[in-house]
Design a protein around this motif. Structure first.
Motif: not given
Length: 141
Positions: A8, A10, A15, A63-67, A110, A112-113
C-alpha cells in the motif's frame, strides 16, 4: 502458503494498493490493467495508474475500504438480496462493455460500511477483444 497481499502507498493523496510483476506476472497484470481501464464503473475497483516498461508492470488500484464478502459478518436475507442485485447489475454493465470477470467469488466482492459492493480481482478477466482463458473444461466452439 499464505496469499501475498499487494503493498500500500499514497499516490497524489489517494490510498492505493500496488501490484507489481515481471515475466508471466507482468503479462497478467498488463491484461488486468487494460481491462480495468475499459471497465470504469462505480462497482469496480478503480485503476489509478499503470506503469508498463519492458520488464515490469505496476498497477496502482484505489484502496476500497471495507471487507470482502467472505470475511463479512453474517447478513440477513434482505441485505444479501440487495448485495447480489448490485453485483448482478455491475456484472451486466461489465458484460455490456465486453468484460467478463471469470473468477467472481466472495473474496472479490468488497462491501463498504453501507453494504455497497465493489468488484476486484480482475486478473483472469477477459474482454471481447481477447480470447477467453482456457482451463481444459469448457469448450466455447
Amino acid at each position: 502458503m499464505p496469499r501475498r497481499l499487494p503493498e500500500a502507498e499514497d499516490t497524489d493523496g489517494i490510498h492505493v494498493l500496488v501490484k507489481r510483476g515481471s515475466g508471466a506476472a507482468a503479462k497478467r497484470l498488463r491484461a488486468e490493467g487494460e481491462t480495468l481501464a475499459m471497465a470504469k464503473h462505480p462497482g469496480v475497483v478503480e485503476l489509478v495508474s499503470m506503469h508498463d516498461d519492458a520488464e515490469e508492470v505496476t498497477l496502482r488500484l484505489a484502496h476500497v475500504t471495507g471487507r470482502n464478502l467472505l470475511d463479512q459478518p453474517p447478513l440477513d436475507a434482505r441485505q444479501l438480496s440487495a448485495v447480489f442485485a448490485e453485483v448482478a447489475q455491475t456484472l451486466a454493465d461489465l458484460h455490456a462493455l465486453g468484460v467478463a470477470h471469470t473468477n467472481l467469488g466472495a473474496e472479490h466482492i468488497i462491501l463498504d460500511r453501507h453494504l455497497h459492493a465493489t468488484l476486484c480481482g480482475f486478473g483472469s478477466a477477459c474482454r471481447s477483444d481477447s480470447k477467453p482463458p482456457t482451463n481444459g473444461v469448457l469448450d466455447h466452439h
